[in-house]
Enzyme design. Sequence first.
Site, PDB file in Angstrom:
ATOM      1  N   THR A   1       0.841  -1.195   0.000  1.00 46.99           N
ATOM      2  CA  THR A   1       0.000   0.000   0.000  1.00 46.99           C
ATOM      3  C   THR A   1       0.875   1.244   0.000  1.00 46.99           C
ATOM      4  O   THR A   1       1.893   1.306   0.694  1.00 46.99           O
ATOM      5  CB  THR A   1      -0.945   0.024   1.222  1.00 46.99           C
ATOM      6  OG1 THR A   1      -1.821  -1.103   1.155  1.00 46.99           O
ATOM      7  CG2 THR A   1      -1.783   1.289   1.234  1.00 46.99           C
TER       8      THR A   1
ATOM      9  N   PHE B   1       1.066   5.430   0.489  1.00 47.08           N
ATOM     10  CA  PHE B   1       0.441   6.520   1.237  1.00 47.08           C
ATOM     11  C   PHE B   1       0.995   7.860   0.765  1.00 47.08           C
ATOM     12  O   PHE B   1       2.182   7.971   0.448  1.00 47.08           O
ATOM     13  CB  PHE B   1       0.709   6.371   2.735  1.00 47.08           C
ATOM     14  CG  PHE B   1       0.113   5.135   3.351  1.00 47.08           C
ATOM     15  CD1 PHE B   1      -1.080   5.188   4.049  1.00 47.08           C
ATOM     16  CD2 PHE B   1       0.751   3.908   3.226  1.00 47.08           C
ATOM     17  CE1 PHE B   1      -1.631   4.055   4.616  1.00 47.08           C
ATOM     18  CE2 PHE B   1       0.213   2.752   3.786  1.00 47.08           C
ATOM     19  CZ  PHE B   1      -0.988   2.828   4.485  1.00 47.08           C
TER      20      PHE B   1
END
Length: 360
Positions: free
Chosen positions: A257, A259
């Site tokens: 992921t 960010f």
Amino acid sequence: MAKTLPELREQIDALDLELLALLNRRASLAHEVGEIKRIDGSAVFRPERETQVISSLQSANPGPLKNTSLAVIWREIMSACRALEAAQRVAYLGPAGTFSEQAALQFFGASIERVLCASIDEVFRATAAGSAEFGVVPIENSSEGVISRSLDLLLNSPLHIIGETSFLVRHNLLRLKPTLADIEVVFAHPQALAQCQDWLSTHLPHAERRAAASNAEGARLAATNPAWAAIASERAGSEFGLHVASRAIQDDAFNRTRFAVVCLPQTLAAPLATGNDCVSLIVSVPNKPGAVHDLLVPLKKHGVSMTRFESRPARSGQWEYYFYIDLQGHPSQPHVAAALEELQSLCAFCKVLGTYPVGE
């Protein structure tokens, strides 16, 4: 002759005292730098400077300390030195134990003032209103794609992206008991449920799946009922006193992921070039044949690489779309500046979301 354990420990203790003295000398110099910045009004936090410091040290590192460990150590040293002036207020999706918290600590270090938010929308609101200086929000997952809400909020927000960070996400099934027996409900953020759907279908086919505001919130709920479980990090499990019933249940072993770190332009302007940078922008084009193709021509003409291209509905009712684009480079580079200028001339709408160093 080999040294004894007491002798080695004595040497380590002596080196620790030397390190302590050197760290305090560094902190004193950083404090002087902070005083100069306070007088001339410049920003305390410069992500491009910290990136360059770590990169230089990694290039000079002879080992055996690994470069990844060195980066973590120096991030914390710089975070502690910054906090001598004022700890940065950083907003992210809470409660404690979320992957967003992990991203915030990975980017800023632990010496921050934590502003825990109930939703991604609240992260944007807190940062735009000044309750926090910076916000950290998920924007992309390697298996499930973009985080749509984050992209939609970036469109109309006054915030811009000044940094990014990413890591491999390991999902664990957490509950009050260390087994998979008698689980009736599994809580998690919708993204985590999607990233673990094959495992859940195989191992817990009859358990109800319920969406939570965050994985850590799901862990908090799981701690209230022995028949409930949550998908979250080990950190969240420790926070709420849960056992790991099953580890690494994500369907993609390389689940990562990404960010974004956002702030108001008056808090921090776009970072200077580091040599490994990214420009994020959102554009729309007239609804005519070949319009999307025309967007790519300036990039090829000026030799600019595109690393991401995502479409989102414009919600106008006319089947129009916004396109989110990441470009490799920095606007201070002539070929990037020329490509951006030509690209903007072709767009019905164009907004630069941010210019920032590429994450580790």
